[in-house]
Design an enzyme around this catalytic site. Structure first.
Site, PDB file in Angstrom:
ATOM      1  CG  ASP A 142      10.399  46.226 -21.206  1.00 31.98           C
ATOM      2  OD1 ASP A 142      11.518  45.960 -21.660  1.00 31.98           O
ATOM      3  OD2 ASP A 142      10.156  46.304 -19.983  1.00 31.98           O
ATOM      4  CG  HIS A 187      16.037  49.512 -28.476  1.00 28.94           C
ATOM      5  ND1 HIS A 187      16.519  50.716 -28.951  1.00 28.94           N
ATOM      6  CD2 HIS A 187      15.333  49.800 -27.368  1.00 28.94           C
ATOM      7  CE1 HIS A 187      16.116  51.687 -28.150  1.00 28.94           C
ATOM      8  NE2 HIS A 187      15.405  51.153 -27.191  1.00 28.94           N
TER       9      HIS A 187
END
Length: 428
Positions: A13, A41
């Site tokens: 992340d 993503h």
């Protein structure tokens, strides 16, 4: 040309999607080398906002060959759904090649993942319930099914029968569930074969040939260094190696070709899932940072779960850069911190009466407290900056201090979610 790896320095992340999208514009081939559809993503471009879980980040560039390598946990229906989503958004068909050696995530893997996480309850590992751990368990127990096997229906059913021999005992006696039928599972799996088989090829040969031609290859990883099963916060790790060194295996490129390794880290810390997280914030302080972070708040791309957030952890990030072999760092989300008068940074861990700047095992991390150094904030919006010199002095000092603490040069800075909000920093 050589291979560039884009990987995470932390818990995942970190904002790798934007980085891979930006770097991909200068590549000929983009390769996903590990993990499955258990993380994503987020990419924002002129076409809109997209969450990619399996597709490589080069799919928005028509000139790029996108490769799913043999190290990927391939959920075929999920991959095809992502392709359909791109078509629905009006994007041209990407050039996509899938390794015939990539192994398939089966519905039974997700079932077992869910049942085990439910059984563990509060003692669970924070699984995304996509079947990734049972998939890799089968892979290394030699019970897996390669994508290329879909060309032979009889072989598919034979492999599924072998896998079910033990699993049906487990389903009946541990989980109290009815046994699974191999023929039904084969039928379900073969439904994806017609669309998937034309995408398959020997991607290792493809990549070696591309490198011989002098092509530029970008390999992208999922999650981050601290989720690596060998070097991370095991057992709160993922089930495949998240390190750039594994790209040689998971993508199928020569190790000596990986010469540039860009480790991505946020200007603060965020984390989805369980496990030790030394700088974690709570209450209103955490909620304010979570609300302002990311492209729409700090929430998981796949799970939608609120991310745990905290101050920048230089101990964890220095360690992450080290095990990744980072040659440079991309610092993302610097703009998020513009609301703060002061910004704490973790420079060490207090454990058992002493202070260390070494990243230890979980048995010590669980009791660690952060040693914080407080830096002045800049109290302004930096999202319009397009060079290091355009940042306020306090923001520049913050970046310089982070670089000093992690020991790896920060070469890129991101100040927003769009492509043009990321700029290169020349040697500081």
């Amino acid at each position: 040309m050589s291979v560039t790896a884009v990987v995470g320095a932390n818990w995942g992340d970190e904002g790798k999607g934007k980085v891979t999208d930006r770097f991909a514009a200068e590549a000929d081939v983009v390769v996903r080398f590990q993990g499955g559809n258990n993380a994503g993503h987020t990419i924002i471009n002129e076409h809109g906002k997209f969450s990619l879980n399996l597709l490589p980040s080069g799919v928005f560039h028509s000139h790029i060959v996108n490769v799913i390598g043999p190290g990927v946990a391939l959920n075929a229906p999920a991959l095809l759904a992502e392709l359909d989503a791109l078509r629905a958004a009006g994007l041209p068909e990407p050039q996509l090649k899938v390794s015939e050696r990539a192994q398939l995530v089966l519905p039974l893997h997700a079932l077992l993942d869910n049942l085990e996480e439910d059984r563990l309850g509060a003692g669970g590992f924070g699984s995304t319930r996509k079947g990734i751990a049972p998939f890799y368990a089968d892979k290394y127990a030699k019970l897996g099914l390669q994508a290329g096997d879909l060309a032979d229906r009889a072989r598919v059913q034979e492999r599924i029968e072998a896998s079910l021999a033990g699993k049906n005992v487990l389903l009946s006696h541990l989980y109290g569930r009815e046994p699974l039928d191999a023929a039904a599972l084969t039928e379900e799996l073969m439904a994806s074969a017609e669309r998937l088989l034309p995408l398959l090829c020997d991607t290792t040969e493809l990549l070696h040939e591309a490198l011989r031609r002098g092509a530029s290859v970008l390999v992208e990883g999922q999650l981050g260094a601290l989720r690596d099963p060998d070097h991370g916060i095991y057992p709160y790790s993922t089930s495949s190696s998240t390190l750039a060194g594994f790209a040689a295996v998971g993508a199928g490129v020569p190790p000596y070709e990986i010469r540039r390794i860009a480790a991505v880290t946020k200007a603060y810390s965020s984390c989805v899932g369980t496990g030790p997280f030394v700088t974690e914030l709570a209450g209103g302080e955490a909620e304010e940072l979570r609300r302002r972070g990311g492209s729409a708040g700090e929430y998981g791309v796949v799970t939608g779960r609120p991310r745990r957030v905290g101050w920048f952890d230089a101990v964890a990030t220095r360690y992450g850069c080290m095990v990744q072999g980072a040659t440079e760092v991309v610092l993302t989300n610097l703009d998020v911190l513009g609301y703060l008068d002061e910004i704490p940074v973790c420079t060490g861990y207090r454990i058992g009466g002493g202070v260390t700047n070494r990243f230890p095992l979980n048995r010590e991390l669980d009791a660690a407290e952060p040693v914080l150094e407080v830096l002045p904030g800049w109290r302004s919006d930096v999202s319009g900056a397009r060079s290091f010199g355009e940042l306020p002095e306090a923001a520049r000092r913050y970046v310089l201090r982070l670089q000093e603490l992690i020991g790896t040069p920060i070469r890129w800075i991101s100040v927003g979610p769009h492509r043009d909000q990321m700029f290169e920093v020349f040697p500081l």
